[in-house]
Design a protein around this motif. Sequence first.
Motif, PDB file in Angstrom:
ATOM      1  N   HIS A  15       0.988  -1.283   0.057  1.00 53.99           N
ATOM      2  CA  HIS A  15       0.273   0.004   0.262  1.00 53.99           C
ATOM      3  C   HIS A  15       1.020   1.313  -0.272  1.00 53.99           C
ATOM      4  N   CYS A  16       1.729   1.175   0.815  1.00 46.98           N
ATOM      5  CA  CYS A  16       2.763   2.690   0.692  1.00 46.98           C
ATOM      6  C   CYS A  16       3.885   2.640   0.665  1.00 46.98           C
ATOM      7  N   VAL A  17       4.490   3.668   0.642  1.00 46.83           N
ATOM      8  CA  VAL A  17       6.350   3.348   0.087  1.00 46.83           C
ATOM      9  C   VAL A  17       7.100   4.333   0.780  1.00 46.83           C
ATOM     10  N   ILE A  18       7.983   4.150   1.439  1.00 51.28           N
ATOM     11  CA  ILE A  18       9.207   5.847   1.714  1.00 51.28           C
ATOM     12  C   ILE A  18      10.059   5.584   0.982  1.00 51.28           C
ATOM     13  N   ILE A  19      10.435   6.138   0.319  1.00 49.59           N
ATOM     14  CA  ILE A  19      11.791   6.248  -0.675  1.00 49.59           C
ATOM     15  C   ILE A  19      12.933   7.662  -0.406  1.00 49.59           C
ATOM     16  N   PHE A  20      14.222   6.995  -0.414  1.00 46.86           N
ATOM     17  CA  PHE A  20      15.109   7.977   0.633  1.00 46.86           C
ATOM     18  C   PHE A  20      15.549   8.350  -0.958  1.00 46.86           C
ATOM     19  N   LEU A  21      15.443   9.609  -1.296  1.00 44.20           N
ATOM     20  CA  LEU A  21      16.645   9.629  -3.092  1.00 44.20           C
ATOM     21  C   LEU A  21      17.740  10.475  -3.021  1.00 44.20           C
ATOM     22  N   ASN A  22      17.457  10.894  -2.027  1.00 43.30           N
ATOM     23  CA  ASN A  22      19.198  11.113  -1.114  1.00 43.30           C
ATOM     24  C   ASN A  22      19.539  10.162  -0.398  1.00 43.30           C
ATOM     25  N   PRO A  23      20.787  10.374  -1.536  1.00 46.11           N
ATOM     26  CA  PRO A  23      21.802   8.482  -1.340  1.00 46.11           C
ATOM     27  C   PRO A  23      22.141   8.931  -0.041  1.00 46.11           C
ATOM     28  N   TYR A  24      22.650  10.080   0.835  1.00 46.30           N
ATOM     29  CA  TYR A  24      23.180  10.616   2.026  1.00 46.30           C
ATOM     30  C   TYR A  24      22.471  10.043   3.462  1.00 46.30           C
ATOM     31  N   LEU A  25      20.914  10.058   3.299  1.00 48.21           N
ATOM     32  CA  LEU A  25      19.801   9.617   4.559  1.00 48.21           C
ATOM     33  C   LEU A  25      20.243   8.413   4.782  1.00 48.21           C
ATOM     34  N   ILE A  26      19.957   7.798   5.610  1.00 48.73           N
ATOM     35  CA  ILE A  26      20.389   6.457   6.480  1.00 48.73           C
ATOM     36  C   ILE A  26      18.986   6.035   6.660  1.00 48.73           C
ATOM     37  N   ILE A  27      18.387   4.833   6.781  1.00 50.12           N
ATOM     38  CA  ILE A  27      17.126   4.486   7.249  1.00 50.12           C
ATOM     39  C   ILE A  27      17.498   3.471   8.628  1.00 50.12           C
ATOM     40  N   ASP A  28      16.859   4.106   9.475  1.00 49.57           N
ATOM     41  CA  ASP A  28      17.033   2.308  10.388  1.00 49.57           C
ATOM     42  C   ASP A  28      15.424   2.361  10.915  1.00 49.57           C
ATOM     43  N   GLY A  29      15.257   1.716  11.911  1.00 49.40           N
ATOM     44  CA  GLY A  29      14.470   0.588  12.621  1.00 49.40           C
ATOM     45  C   GLY A  29      13.051   0.494  11.892  1.00 49.40           C
ATOM     46  N   ALA A  30      12.761   0.783  10.045  1.00 54.41           N
ATOM     47  CA  ALA A  30      11.742   0.790   9.861  1.00 54.41           C
ATOM     48  C   ALA A  30      11.056  -0.676   9.728  1.00 54.41           C
ATOM     49  N   SER A  31       9.670  -0.614   9.772  1.00 61.04           N
ATOM     50  CA  SER A  31       8.541  -1.216  10.122  1.00 61.04           C
ATOM     51  C   SER A  31       7.058  -0.881   9.852  1.00 61.04           C
ATOM     52  N   ILE A  32       6.626  -2.017   9.009  1.00 60.05           N
ATOM     53  CA  ILE A  32       5.250  -2.199   8.462  1.00 60.05           C
ATOM     54  C   ILE A  32       4.611  -3.113   8.929  1.00 60.05           C
ATOM     55  N   SER A  33       2.918  -2.131   9.352  1.00 62.50           N
ATOM     56  CA  SER A  33       1.809  -2.634   9.950  1.00 62.50           C
ATOM     57  C   SER A  33       1.316  -4.153   9.416  1.00 62.50           C
ATOM     58  N   LEU A  34       0.685  -4.769  10.039  1.00 66.96           N
ATOM     59  CA  LEU A  34       0.257  -6.140   9.468  1.00 66.96           C
ATOM     60  C   LEU A  34      -0.464  -5.862   8.610  1.00 66.96           C
ATOM     61  N   ASP A  35      -1.148  -5.347   8.222  1.00 71.88           N
ATOM     62  CA  ASP A  35      -2.246  -4.451   6.992  1.00 71.88           C
ATOM     63  C   ASP A  35      -1.720  -4.325   6.289  1.00 71.88           C
ATOM     64  N   GLN A  36      -0.258  -3.663   6.060  1.00 71.55           N
ATOM     65  CA  GLN A  36       0.860  -3.207   5.179  1.00 71.55           C
ATOM     66  C   GLN A  36      -0.482  -1.553   5.114  1.00 71.55           C
ATOM     67  N   ARG A  37      -1.098  -1.037   5.889  1.00 72.78           N
ATOM     68  CA  ARG A  37      -1.379   0.739   5.661  1.00 72.78           C
ATOM     69  C   ARG A  37      -0.616   1.495   6.228  1.00 72.78           C
ATOM     70  N   ILE A  38       0.491   0.919   6.492  1.00 73.27           N
ATOM     71  CA  ILE A  38       1.729   2.174   7.670  1.00 73.27           C
ATOM     72  C   ILE A  38       2.534   1.557   7.521  1.00 73.27           C
ATOM     73  N   VAL A  39       3.739   2.770   7.359  1.00 70.38           N
ATOM     74  CA  VAL A  39       5.208   1.842   6.822  1.00 70.38           C
ATOM     75  C   VAL A  39       5.301   3.453   7.870  1.00 70.38           C
ATOM     76  N   SER A  40       6.549   3.236   8.062  1.00 65.73           N
ATOM     77  CA  SER A  40       7.705   3.619   9.413  1.00 65.73           C
ATOM     78  C   SER A  40       9.141   3.425   9.411  1.00 65.73           C
ATOM     79  N   CYS A  41       9.276   4.822   9.944  1.00 65.56           N
ATOM     80  CA  CYS A  41      11.235   4.058   9.810  1.00 65.56           C
ATOM     81  C   CYS A  41      11.843   5.701  10.696  1.00 65.56           C
ATOM     82  N   SER A  42      13.100   5.481  10.708  1.00 67.58           N
ATOM     83  CA  SER A  42      13.428   7.093  11.200  1.00 67.58           C
ATOM     84  C   SER A  42      14.719   6.836  10.599  1.00 67.58           C
ATOM     85  N   ILE A  43      15.392   8.452  10.071  1.00 69.80           N
ATOM     86  CA  ILE A  43      16.055   9.199   9.629  1.00 69.80           C
ATOM     87  C   ILE A  43      16.874   9.354   9.888  1.00 69.80           C
ATOM     88  N   TYR A  44      18.380   9.526   9.645  1.00 69.36           N
ATOM     89  CA  TYR A  44      19.396   9.800   9.968  1.00 69.36           C
ATOM     90  C   TYR A  44      20.409  10.410   9.450  1.00 69.36           C
TER      91      TYR A  44
END
Length: 220
Positions: A67-96
């Motif tokens: 259902h959702c996506v978070i895309i990092f077009l800036n290669p210098y950004l770092i993803i951590d703690g990515a999670s997807i809800s069971l129904d896949q309607r909620i996508v989360s992460c932290s950005i460093y």
Amino acid sequence: TRSIFKESHHPTQKEFISFLRHQSLHIDILCLQEVSSFYLQSHLTDQQLHSFGHFMFPDTSFVVSKHCVIIFLNPYLIIDGASISLDQRIVSCSIYDPSSTLVTDITTVYVPANAADRPSFISSFMSMPFVSSMSSRPFLLTGDFNMPLHSSSNNSIPYATPLVEWISIHFNNCFPDGKSTFTRGDYRSTIDYLYAHISMSTRITNGKVHYVPSSWTDHC
């Protein structure tokens, strides 16, 4: 944004994806909803994920569901703690950033279009860990809410009240003018939002709205 997985070989789909990736937009983080026409599947297949990561958005980091996506077009950004809800309607992460400094937590959601499915979704959303533990950490909330959350009409929708009140306590609406974001025939509504935690008030400036052709998406 409508089904970028669907008919990805079609010229208009290629144009749409090329537009989203174009450097002239200066996009660091791209949050999309309704990304897949495969929403009846339990999850995206390895082949579908390969197509997304190698052909549609190559050389990017991303967190994607059906259902959702978070895309990092800036290669210098770092993803951590990515999670997807069971129904896949909620996508989360932290950005460093490269120095391991937190830029922001970010969540994107796709609320069900069917009104009958919304009460259970909102109840599930309000039980997410980040809802009860919301602190002063920078936090961005974005998505297709399929409801005009800026409108007083939501006061008459009891199941939406907890969500509306939680947002009003913790977030500022980055685009408060209520310009329409969804078009179908002559129908117009505002159902897509970007909210920033109140702690980010001094950092969220010069917000701009860009509209894209209706031939690409009915969420313009």
